[in-house]
Design a protein around this motif. Structure first.
Motif, PDB file in Angstrom:
ATOM      1  N   LEU A 175     -39.335  20.648  43.762  1.00 18.75           N
ATOM      2  CA  LEU A 175     -39.640  19.275  43.334  1.00 18.75           C
ATOM      3  C   LEU A 175     -39.150  18.287  44.392  1.00 18.75           C
ATOM      4  O   LEU A 175     -39.869  17.361  44.774  1.00 18.75           O
ATOM      5  CB  LEU A 175     -38.979  18.992  41.987  1.00 18.75           C
ATOM      6  N   THR A 178     -41.431  18.360  47.339  1.00 25.30           N
ATOM      7  CA  THR A 178     -42.676  17.641  47.053  1.00 25.30           C
ATOM      8  C   THR A 178     -42.455  16.134  47.122  1.00 25.30           C
ATOM      9  O   THR A 178     -43.257  15.397  47.705  1.00 25.30           O
ATOM     10  CB  THR A 178     -43.198  18.005  45.647  1.00 25.30           C
ATOM     11  N   THR A 225     -49.862  20.520  48.066  1.00 26.08           N
ATOM     12  CA  THR A 225     -49.057  20.057  46.924  1.00 26.08           C
ATOM     13  C   THR A 225     -49.412  20.813  45.662  1.00 26.08           C
ATOM     14  O   THR A 225     -48.546  21.114  44.854  1.00 26.08           O
ATOM     15  CB  THR A 225     -49.233  18.545  46.636  1.00 26.08           C
ATOM     16  N   VAL A 229     -46.859  22.700  43.234  1.00 26.35           N
ATOM     17  CA  VAL A 229     -46.707  22.348  41.825  1.00 26.35           C
ATOM     18  C   VAL A 229     -46.903  23.564  40.938  1.00 26.35           C
ATOM     19  O   VAL A 229     -46.173  23.755  39.957  1.00 26.35           O
ATOM     20  CB  VAL A 229     -47.704  21.239  41.449  1.00 26.35           C
ATOM     21  N   ILE A 239     -41.534  19.956  33.592  1.00 26.28           N
ATOM     22  CA  ILE A 239     -41.581  19.241  34.866  1.00 26.28           C
ATOM     23  C   ILE A 239     -41.302  17.774  34.574  1.00 26.28           C
ATOM     24  O   ILE A 239     -42.060  17.143  33.855  1.00 26.28           O
ATOM     25  CB  ILE A 239     -42.959  19.354  35.530  1.00 26.28           C
TER      26      ILE A 239
ATOM     27  N   TRP B 116     -50.265  14.739  41.367  1.00 30.69           N
ATOM     28  CA  TRP B 116     -49.461  15.383  42.401  1.00 30.69           C
ATOM     29  C   TRP B 116     -50.082  15.266  43.776  1.00 30.69           C
ATOM     30  O   TRP B 116     -49.548  15.798  44.736  1.00 30.69           O
ATOM     31  CB  TRP B 116     -49.233  16.849  42.049  1.00 30.69           C
TER      32      TRP B 116
END
Lengths: 244, 291
Positions: A175, A178, A225, A229, A239, B116
């Motif tokens: 996380l 990211t 990404t 994820v 999350i 995202w």
């Protein structure tokens, strides 16, 4: 509603394979823009910087965040919870400008180091929240059982708590990575003139020169990404919501 | 043991979050430096060292029409973004929360996935959709031409900023709403139906009041970043879509009037906290009153 969410992204992916330079009409399939992308030295530098910043920042933030998560779980504290939660609630731009002023007053040259220091700071909260969520779902009696069976405090931590926390630690690290690789606002203010990351490069391309190369880099970043994820989602059922 | 766990992260956050924030508060009362940046917080003269601070930066904000208009406009944008997100997200969250378990996670995941993707990429994607060559602008301008009006540009306008912010922040609204709606007890609705309540009444008197905490959480998550947005108006807004975030950026990077920029940032943060605090208080009162 899903159309509104996805149509723009689909168009970007489709255009990244389009032969036309202007991008309006579909003139045929090509991988040309990906070749341009990988031959672009500046872009590769930006990608490399993003990768280095992301790795260093996520590893450091994971160490600090794991300690913070454990501390929040074990003790009733006053200052630390405030320091963990407030950063999640203030506008990004305040982070950016206050760190800019801070680094300049310290006479620290803005560049890779200042960006990494800033990224570690905003990633700690995310890691701590993930770790804490993982710990609060943990069965305390396992630790007690280990202690009853003669394990030392360190032994029960090393062989019981730590393995149970491991998925949380990995999810927190991913996380943080990211968040770091995605960040634009805070990087924008703390990077100075010489240093470019991928989001900064994309910003310049949007503002100054729009070429189809941007479709290609966007598509690759989207894929990257999404893989990250998926990895986080497999490791941690909750999350926490991130930044825009 | 306790110190070892608490102090490393605490020290880091004090150094790189608390101290910079306090410096920002202090610098909002400072004078600008001769060549940009800050001038010293204190002066030393015959009487010793004393502070050299001012309220001028705040006075300038409150006495200038330009900046008040700017704050009002940013509040307007953030409010409209929050309201639009709420209107768009509520039905979506309701559908997801009431769908069968196996589709539910998939539908939810599909809301999260675009979120995202780097937001600059999403803004860029919107630029293509809103651009003059895309179908949307062509159809609109053909219609405008047909009724005899001059063609408009969808891009680089306040409209584009609004669409951009809704697009970026929508998932922030859907997720807390879903988390709330999903926990509702379906028996309540059945009971209301048995007692003769229509679907409209069931929604306004049961579902909606129960979902207020979710509404508040989502609204805060959208409102705070929307108020401080600077990349979206910077890219999509053109000259007419400037928000407070753009002015803060200019004060720090172009005008180099740091104290004024600091004062604007502090005002922005206070405004965000006050508005969300007020909304939370109102919601609690409403729930308490049993509406």
């Amino acid at each position: 509603m899903y159309l509104f969410l996805y149509l723009p992204l689909v168009v970007v992916v489709a255009y990244s394979f389009n032969q036309s330079r202007l991008g309006a009409e579909w003139t045929g399939f090509t991988l040309h823009w990906y070749q341009v992308l990988f031959a672009d030295a500046e872009m590769m530098r930006a990608a490399w910087n993003s990768l280095v910043i992301g790795l260093v920042a996520s590893v450091s933030a994971t160490v600090f965040g794991t300690l913070a998560g454990l501390a929040l779980h074990k003790f009733r504290l006053r200052l630390l919870p405030v320091l963990i939660v407030t950063p999640l609630a203030i506008p990004d731009i305040l982070w950016g400008v206050s760190l800019l002023v801070f680094f300049v007053l310290l006479n620290l040259t803005l560049g890779m180091l200042s960006v990494i220091l800033a990224h570690v700071a905003f990633c700690i909260s995310y890691v701590a929240v993930v770790i804490r969520a993982r710990l609060s779902g943990m069965d305390e009696s396992l630790v007690e059982a280990a202690r009853d069976l003669g394990a030392t405090a360190w032994g029960s931590f090393r062989f019981v708590t730590l393995p149970l926390m491991a998925p949380g630690i990995i999810a927190g690290a991913l996380l943080a990575f990211t968040m770091s690789i995605d960040d634009f606002v805070i990087t924008f203010f703390t990077a100075g003139v010489g240093t470019t990351t991928l989001p900064l490069k994309i910003y310049t391309m949007i503002k100054v020169t729009v070429t189809p190369e941007i479709n290609a880099v966007s598509t690759l970043l989207m894929v990257l990404t999404m893989l990250l994820v998926l990895a986080i989602a497999r490791l941690s059922p909750q999350i926490p919501s991130g930044k825009p | 043991m306790r110190r070892l766990l608490v102090w490393p992260p605490q020290a880091y956050l004090i150094a790189f979050f608390l101290v910079p924030t306090l410096i920002m508060v202090a610098s909002s009362f400072a004078w600008p430096g001769e060549e940009g940046g800050l001038s010293s917080f204190w002066v030393r003269d015959a009487q010793g060292i004393h502070f050299d601070l001012t309220f001028d930066n705040y006075r300038d904000i409150f006495t200038s029409r330009l900046f008040l208009v700017l704050f009002a406009r940013s509040l307007g944008y953030a409010g409209l973004t929050t309201a639009s997100c709420l209107l768009a997200a509520y039905p979506l969250a309701l559908v997801i929360a009431r769908s069968a378990g196996k589709y539910r996670n998939l539908l939810l995941l599909m809301v999260i996935v675009p979120f995202w993707t780097n937001f600059l990429i999403r803004i860029y994607a919107l630029m293509i959709i809103l651009g003059p060559q895309a179908a949307l602008a062509r159809i609109l301008n053909a219609l405008l031409d047909w009724v005899g009006l001059t063609p408009v540009s969808l891009l680089f306008s306040p409209f584009a900023v609004l669409v951009g912010m809704v697009y970026i922040y929508l998932p922030f609204m859907v997720l807390p709403l879903y988390a709330n709606l999903e926990k509702h007890d379906p028996d309540l609705l059945d009971a209301a139906r048995d007692l003769g309540a229509g679907s409209w009444q069931r929604f306004w008197r049961i579902t909606f009041p129960l979902s207020l905490p979710g509404v508040m959480a989502g609204s805060a998550l959208v409102f705070i970043p929307a108020l401080g947005a600077f990349a979206v108006p910077d890219i999509l807004g053109g000259t007419r879509g400037i928000m407070i975030g753009n002015v803060i950026k200019m004060q720090f990077l172009e005008a180099r009037d740091w104290p004024f920029g600091s004062a604007l940032s502090i005002m922005l943060t206070l405004l965000a906290l006050v508005v969300t605090g007020l909304a939370a208080w109102l919601a609690r009162r409403k729930v308490g009153a049993g509406v």
